[in-house]
Design a protein around this motif. Structure first.
Motif: not given
Length: 311
Positions: A92-94, A113, A116, A119, A121, A124, A127
């Motif tokens: 991430g990010q998106d 992500n 969390a 973002y 996400g 995303l 994790k």
């Protein structure tokens, strides 16, 4: 996980804001002085960096157990060649997911992500600690994936640029972009702030802000019949939408062809009338662009290939 697995995993990472500041000011101390001198909280940059680095370490530890892997910075994506059977992981990010996907051709892409709490996400769903369980499923093609339609800009000199969210066609500076625009049925010369061509995924982003802003302005001037509600397209819709930003009517420029949609068999044709600074870039990454200067013709349409986001 077996180290004998023969599918290579490519982990795409990005620089944190702290790393960008240090690259600019040479040391963390000078970066801190600059940020705090402006009254900002430097500790936020440090927290973000620490969390991202921890997520990166966690992902790499998983890949070391997996077997073949490679870590690349997203800045190298334009020149990186993915193997047809690679599994791609974007930390991430998106924007890292979108910027990675446009260079893929059917390879599965996982969005992780790293933070969390920071973002949302949308792209995303996982994790870093989900990665050990995910990789075997993806490698065995047992994991569901979401298809994502891409847009494509093809220039008359053979250059091609793909987009996951949107294409921007216009000028690099704040001067007006001047060009000819045509569909199968219409043709006109325009002067504007450029235009956006959005995919289904991009219809929830920049394109949405253009449309909803235009509707609000029209409503404030008493326009009747304006639709206040905006519906985005599904990610896999075989349709693109385009909108011209701030078109200017004059003796030499028209404003009739300022929005529309493109289906699978449709194309938007544009010819640049700008002697310099004309550009086409995708997904907000201006550094990875095509020059769009006088005489260059661009054909915009739906890309043949699709993105594949693991869900």
């Amino acid at each position: 996980m077996s180290a004998a697995n023969d599918r290579k995993v490519v982990l795409v990472v990005r620089k944190t804001r702290l790393e960008d500041l240090i690259a600019r000011f040479l040391t963390a101390e000078q970066a801190k002085f600059y940020v705090e001198h402006l009254g900002a909280d430097f500790s936020d940059y440090e927290r973000e960096h620490e969390i991202y680095q921890a997520a990166r370490v966690s992902a790499v530890q998983t890949l070391e157990q997996w077997g073949r892997y490679q870590v690349i910075d997203r800045g190298f994506l334009p020149n990186f060649i993915f193997g047809p059977h690679d599994i791609v992981v974007a930390l991430g990010q998106d924007g890292v997911v979108a910027n990675t996907m446009k260079y893929l051709d059917g390879q599965p892409l996982l969005g992780l992500n790293p933070d969390a709490g920071r973002y949302d996400g949308i792209l995303l769903p996982f994790k870093p600690n989900d990665l050990p369980a995910l990789l075997p499923e993806v490698a065995a093609d047992r994991r569901a994936a979401k298809a994502v339609t891409m847009a494509k800009a093809s220039l008359s000199d053979g250059q091609v640029l793909h987009a996951v969210n949107d294409l921007f066609i216009g000028a690099r500076s704040h001067v007006s972009a001047v060009y000819e625009i045509a569909t199968a049925a219409r043709h006109e010369r325009q002067s504007s702030s450029g235009l956006i061509v959005a995919t289904g995924l991009g219809s929830t982003a920049w394109f949405k802000s253009i449309v909803t802003g235009s509707l609000a302005i029209a409503g404030s001037f008493g326009a009747s019949g304006a639709v206040a509600h905006y519906d985005a397209l599904p990610w896999d819709a075989r349709e693109l939408r385009f909108a011209v930003r701030e078109p200017f009517p004059s003796r030499s420029s028209q404003v009739g062809l300022v929005c529309g949609s493109l289906g699978t068999d449709d194309a938007l044709r544009l010819r640049s009338l700008m002697p310099e600074n004309g550009v086409i870039f995708s997904d907000g990454i201006e550094a990875d662009r095509l020059d769009f200067n006088s005489g260059t013709e661009a054909i915009i349409g739906i890309a043949e290939r699709q993105g594949l986001l693991i869900v």
